[in-house]
Design a protein around this motif. Structure first.
Motif, PDB file in Angstrom:
ATOM      1  N   ALA A 105       0.848  -1.197   0.000  1.00  0.00           N
ATOM      2  CA  ALA A 105       0.000   0.000   0.000  1.00  0.00           C
ATOM      3  C   ALA A 105       0.879   1.241   0.000  1.00  0.00           C
ATOM      4  O   ALA A 105       1.847   1.325   0.770  1.00  0.00           O
ATOM      5  CB  ALA A 105      -0.919   0.009   1.218  1.00  0.00           C
ATOM      6  N   VAL A 106       0.557   2.188  -0.880  1.00  0.00           N
ATOM      7  CA  VAL A 106       1.235   3.485  -0.904  1.00  0.00           C
ATOM      8  C   VAL A 106       0.230   4.506  -0.371  1.00  0.00           C
ATOM      9  O   VAL A 106      -0.778   4.794  -1.021  1.00  0.00           O
ATOM     10  CB  VAL A 106       1.696   3.851  -2.327  1.00  0.00           C
ATOM     11  CG1 VAL A 106       2.268   5.263  -2.351  1.00  0.00           C
ATOM     12  CG2 VAL A 106       2.720   2.846  -2.836  1.00  0.00           C
ATOM     13  N   PHE A 107       0.478   5.014   0.834  1.00  0.00           N
ATOM     14  CA  PHE A 107      -0.441   5.942   1.492  1.00  0.00           C
ATOM     15  C   PHE A 107       0.053   7.367   1.268  1.00  0.00           C
ATOM     16  O   PHE A 107       1.160   7.725   1.670  1.00  0.00           O
ATOM     17  CB  PHE A 107      -0.528   5.616   2.980  1.00  0.00           C
ATOM     18  CG  PHE A 107      -1.516   6.474   3.724  1.00  0.00           C
ATOM     19  CD1 PHE A 107      -2.810   6.662   3.261  1.00  0.00           C
ATOM     20  CD2 PHE A 107      -1.141   7.100   4.908  1.00  0.00           C
ATOM     21  CE1 PHE A 107      -3.709   7.449   3.955  1.00  0.00           C
ATOM     22  CE2 PHE A 107      -2.042   7.890   5.615  1.00  0.00           C
ATOM     23  CZ  PHE A 107      -3.335   8.064   5.136  1.00  0.00           C
ATOM     24  N   VAL A 108      -0.774   8.178   0.611  1.00  0.00           N
ATOM     25  CA  VAL A 108      -0.366   9.512   0.188  1.00  0.00           C
ATOM     26  C   VAL A 108      -1.024  10.564   1.077  1.00  0.00           C
ATOM     27  O   VAL A 108      -2.241  10.535   1.305  1.00  0.00           O
ATOM     28  CB  VAL A 108      -0.755   9.768  -1.286  1.00  0.00           C
ATOM     29  CG1 VAL A 108      -0.222  11.131  -1.752  1.00  0.00           C
ATOM     30  CG2 VAL A 108      -0.223   8.652  -2.182  1.00  0.00           C
ATOM     31  N   VAL A 109      -0.208  11.499   1.578  1.00  0.00           N
ATOM     32  CA  VAL A 109      -0.725  12.658   2.309  1.00  0.00           C
ATOM     33  C   VAL A 109      -0.248  13.921   1.596  1.00  0.00           C
ATOM     34  O   VAL A 109       0.670  13.888   0.777  1.00  0.00           O
ATOM     35  CB  VAL A 109      -0.253  12.648   3.785  1.00  0.00           C
ATOM     36  CG1 VAL A 109      -0.826  11.452   4.512  1.00  0.00           C
ATOM     37  CG2 VAL A 109       1.271  12.674   3.878  1.00  0.00           C
ATOM     38  N   ASP A 110      -0.885  15.030   1.926  1.00  0.00           N
ATOM     39  CA  ASP A 110      -0.639  16.307   1.264  1.00  0.00           C
ATOM     40  C   ASP A 110       0.129  17.224   2.216  1.00  0.00           C
ATOM     41  O   ASP A 110      -0.396  17.629   3.259  1.00  0.00           O
ATOM     42  CB  ASP A 110      -1.992  16.927   0.871  1.00  0.00           C
ATOM     43  CG  ASP A 110      -1.856  18.232   0.106  1.00  0.00           C
ATOM     44  OD1 ASP A 110      -0.760  18.817   0.105  1.00  0.00           O
ATOM     45  OD2 ASP A 110      -2.853  18.677  -0.484  1.00  0.00           O
ATOM     46  N   ARG A 131      -0.402  -5.055   5.873  1.00  0.00           N
ATOM     47  CA  ARG A 131       0.247  -4.944   4.574  1.00  0.00           C
ATOM     48  C   ARG A 131       1.439  -4.011   4.712  1.00  0.00           C
ATOM     49  O   ARG A 131       1.407  -3.087   5.528  1.00  0.00           O
ATOM     50  CB  ARG A 131      -0.698  -4.341   3.512  1.00  0.00           C
ATOM     51  CG  ARG A 131      -1.956  -5.120   3.213  1.00  0.00           C
ATOM     52  CD  ARG A 131      -1.683  -6.286   2.280  1.00  0.00           C
ATOM     53  NE  ARG A 131      -2.912  -6.852   1.783  1.00  0.00           N
ATOM     54  CZ  ARG A 131      -3.752  -7.604   2.479  1.00  0.00           C
ATOM     55  NH1 ARG A 131      -3.493  -7.853   3.749  1.00  0.00           N
ATOM     56  NH2 ARG A 131      -4.840  -8.099   1.926  1.00  0.00           N
ATOM     57  N   PRO A 132       2.481  -4.203   3.928  1.00  0.00           N
ATOM     58  CA  PRO A 132       3.542  -3.194   3.911  1.00  0.00           C
ATOM     59  C   PRO A 132       2.968  -1.856   3.451  1.00  0.00           C
ATOM     60  O   PRO A 132       2.245  -1.801   2.444  1.00  0.00           O
ATOM     61  CB  PRO A 132       4.540  -3.742   2.898  1.00  0.00           C
ATOM     62  CG  PRO A 132       4.251  -5.207   2.792  1.00  0.00           C
ATOM     63  CD  PRO A 132       2.784  -5.344   3.041  1.00  0.00           C
ATOM     64  N   VAL A 133       3.258  -0.809   4.195  1.00  0.00           N
ATOM     65  CA  VAL A 133       2.749   0.526   3.866  1.00  0.00           C
ATOM     66  C   VAL A 133       3.918   1.467   3.628  1.00  0.00           C
ATOM     67  O   VAL A 133       4.823   1.566   4.462  1.00  0.00           O
ATOM     68  CB  VAL A 133       1.846   1.079   4.984  1.00  0.00           C
ATOM     69  CG1 VAL A 133       1.379   2.490   4.628  1.00  0.00           C
ATOM     70  CG2 VAL A 133       0.655   0.170   5.221  1.00  0.00           C
ATOM     71  N   GLY A 156       3.107   7.373  12.410  1.00  0.00           N
ATOM     72  CA  GLY A 156       3.631   6.106  12.869  1.00  0.00           C
ATOM     73  C   GLY A 156       3.734   5.050  11.784  1.00  0.00           C
ATOM     74  O   GLY A 156       3.650   3.852  12.069  1.00  0.00           O
ATOM     75  N   LEU A 157       3.940   5.479  10.545  1.00  0.00           N
ATOM     76  CA  LEU A 157       4.062   4.542   9.424  1.00  0.00           C
ATOM     77  C   LEU A 157       5.482   4.521   8.860  1.00  0.00           C
ATOM     78  O   LEU A 157       5.699   4.144   7.706  1.00  0.00           O
ATOM     79  CB  LEU A 157       3.066   4.916   8.315  1.00  0.00           C
ATOM     80  CG  LEU A 157       1.580   4.725   8.658  1.00  0.00           C
ATOM     81  CD1 LEU A 157       0.700   5.279   7.540  1.00  0.00           C
ATOM     82  CD2 LEU A 157       1.262   3.256   8.903  1.00  0.00           C
ATOM     83  N   GLY A 158       6.446   4.943   9.663  1.00  0.00           N
ATOM     84  CA  GLY A 158       7.820   4.929   9.211  1.00  0.00           C
ATOM     85  C   GLY A 158       8.227   6.239   8.566  1.00  0.00           C
ATOM     86  O   GLY A 158       7.539   7.265   8.676  1.00  0.00           O
TER      87      GLY A 158
END
Length: 465
Positions: A105-110, A131-133, A156-158
């Motif tokens: 999963a690629v979690f995108v923030v602005d 899942r790896p995020v 907290g996602l690295g």
């Protein structure tokens, strides 16, 4: 978990085997730049991009290569808290389904907006997904971008990866991170001999195009509902019937040009036209309660001009009371308004219940075979001589035309070239006579046929069957 409707409906067709392709899903709130990032990673503009929040409503997939590995990249709708029965609730359910199928999963923030309460809530959800995020801080261009990206540590996602999808900054680092998290490579199976069939589903808004795609696939792949115009982008999917692989594209509803008054809708229609041009056969979906209307005829004519074969899916047939009258209305309109696609196949279906859908792909396959068919020079010229004998060639400027030979140098669509003295002066009514005769003699209903006239010697005169 599959919905009750999905479980009951199922599908007689098999999805393309993508078990050897790692799946990478891009997730995040609306308008954080997911589609821009998707386009950048794929290397070409596929997803529609606009400043309007919530442009992406359906999952969009594309195969691409990351660090020498082929992957399936998935662009998703924006994550929003909403009731399940609402449009935004259905969009979130679609994104959740994408995560279920994903390896990474690629979690995108602005970075420009900063971390929001929704970002925190969705980050917690992703941690539970096992899942790896990969955390991506987008819109981090310029000197202050990297500093702004540091705020994402609180999720907290690295380590966040600072990128600017719009300006192509930080993309190489993101690709490296994706490659590190991909599962172990599995050898790909050998390709079969069957050729890929390319389909596009077109029609007016709310005709049932997305519901039809879901029924063919046997899953809730597309977001559907009573709201017209839910699909904004051309969404591709792959599956197989008993004859081989199929790539099918669902498109946005095409309204009259005078009613297209928004930039986003203009991009949607452009995406639909692009899908039509890449297709071999177009499934034109009609609302059986409305019949074949002017805009449907425009779409069919556009397909014919582009040289694409057409099959009509008369949808919502279960709601029609006087079916004989409905069939006759469609047949009459086809006869008077779509003569260039004479004999087009019409399949009555209910996409919502699946009734009649099993007859649709066989009709598509028959039409596709005709569209691909080549007629040998010998058979073609026997037909041509018979047509000239039945109706004498006309006089032009007081002189009789002389047509000598006919060849078919190409199919896709079938193309006839006629050679003779002043052949280019052949009147249109005689051209229509030849085209109709060719269609009837060689059984080619529903496909566009090209006729070219050459007033020169025939270079194929010595060709045989």
């Amino acid at each position: 978990m599959a919905s009750e409707r999905e479980t009951e409906r199922g599908s007689q067709y098999r999805h393309r085997d993508t078990s050897t392709l790692p799946v990478v899903a891009i997730l995040g709130r609306p308008n954080v730049g997911k589609s821009s990032l998707f386009n950048r990673l794929v290397g070409r503009r596929i997803a529609i991009v606009d400043d309007t929040p919530g442009v992406t409503r359906d999952r969009k997939e594309a195969e691409t290569m990351i660090a020498g590995r082929n992957i399936l990249l998935v662009d998703t709708a924006g994550l929003e808290e909403a009731a399940p029965e609402t449009l935004f609730g259905r969009m979130r359910a679609s994104s959740e389904a994408a995560l279920e199928q994903a390896d990474v999963a690629v979690f995108v923030v602005d970075t420009k907006t900063g971390i929001t309460a929704s970002d925190r809530a969705f980050a917690n959800w992703l941690r539970r997904a096992r899942r790896p995020v990969i955390l991506v801080a987008n819109k981090a261009e310029g000197r202050g971008g990297a500093q702004a990206a540091l705020e994402a540590y609180e999720l907290g996602l690295g380590d966040p990866i600072a990128v600017s999808a719009e300006h192509n900054e930080g993309i190489a680092g993101l690709m490296e991170a994706i490659a590190e998290h991909l599962p172990e490579e599995v050898p790909e199976p050998e390709e079969g001999d069957a050729k890929l069939l390319r389909l596009a589903i077109l029609g007016r808004p709310n005709a049932g195009k997305s519901t039809l795609l879901n029924t063919l696939l046997g899953e809730e792949r597309m977001i559907t509902g009573p709201e017209p115009g839910l699909t904004r982008d051309a969404i591709a999917a792959a599956f197989q019937d008993e004859l081989g692989p199929i790539r099918i594209v669902d498109t946005a509803g095409m309204r009259k040009r005078a009613r297209i008054n928004h930039r986003l809708e203009e991009m949607s229609v452009a995406s639909s036209i692009s899908a039509l041009r890449e297709a071999e056969v177009v499934i034109l979906v009609l609302d059986a309660m409305l019949g074949l209307e002017e805009q449907d005829i425009r779409i069919a004519r556009l397909a014919e001009r582009e040289g694409r074969a057409v099959v009509i899916a008369l949808n919502k047939w279960d709601a029609v009371e006087d079916r004989a009258a409905a069939r006759n209305r469609v047949a009459d309109t086809l006869e008077t308004s779509l003569n260039q696609l004479r004999g087009i196949e019409v399949v009555t279906i209910s996409a919502a219940t699946g009734a009649g859908v099993d007859k649709l792909l066989p009709a598509v396959r028959r039409t596709h075979e005709r569209w691909n068919r080549r007629i040998g020079t010998g058979a073609l010229n026997r037909w041509f001589a018979n047509m000239l004998e039945r109706h004498q060639l006309p006089l032009v400027d007081g002189k009789r035309l002389k047509l000598r030979y006919a060849t078919m140098p190409k199919a896709r669509p079938p193309t006839i070239v006629i050679f003779g003295t002043r052949a280019e002066q052949l009147p249109l009514d005689y051209q229509r006579y030849l085209l109709n005769g060719f269609r009837e003699e060689f059984d080619m209903p529903g496909v566009p046929i090209r006729l070219q006239l050459r007033g020169t010697e025939n270079p194929y005169a010595e060709e045989t069957d």
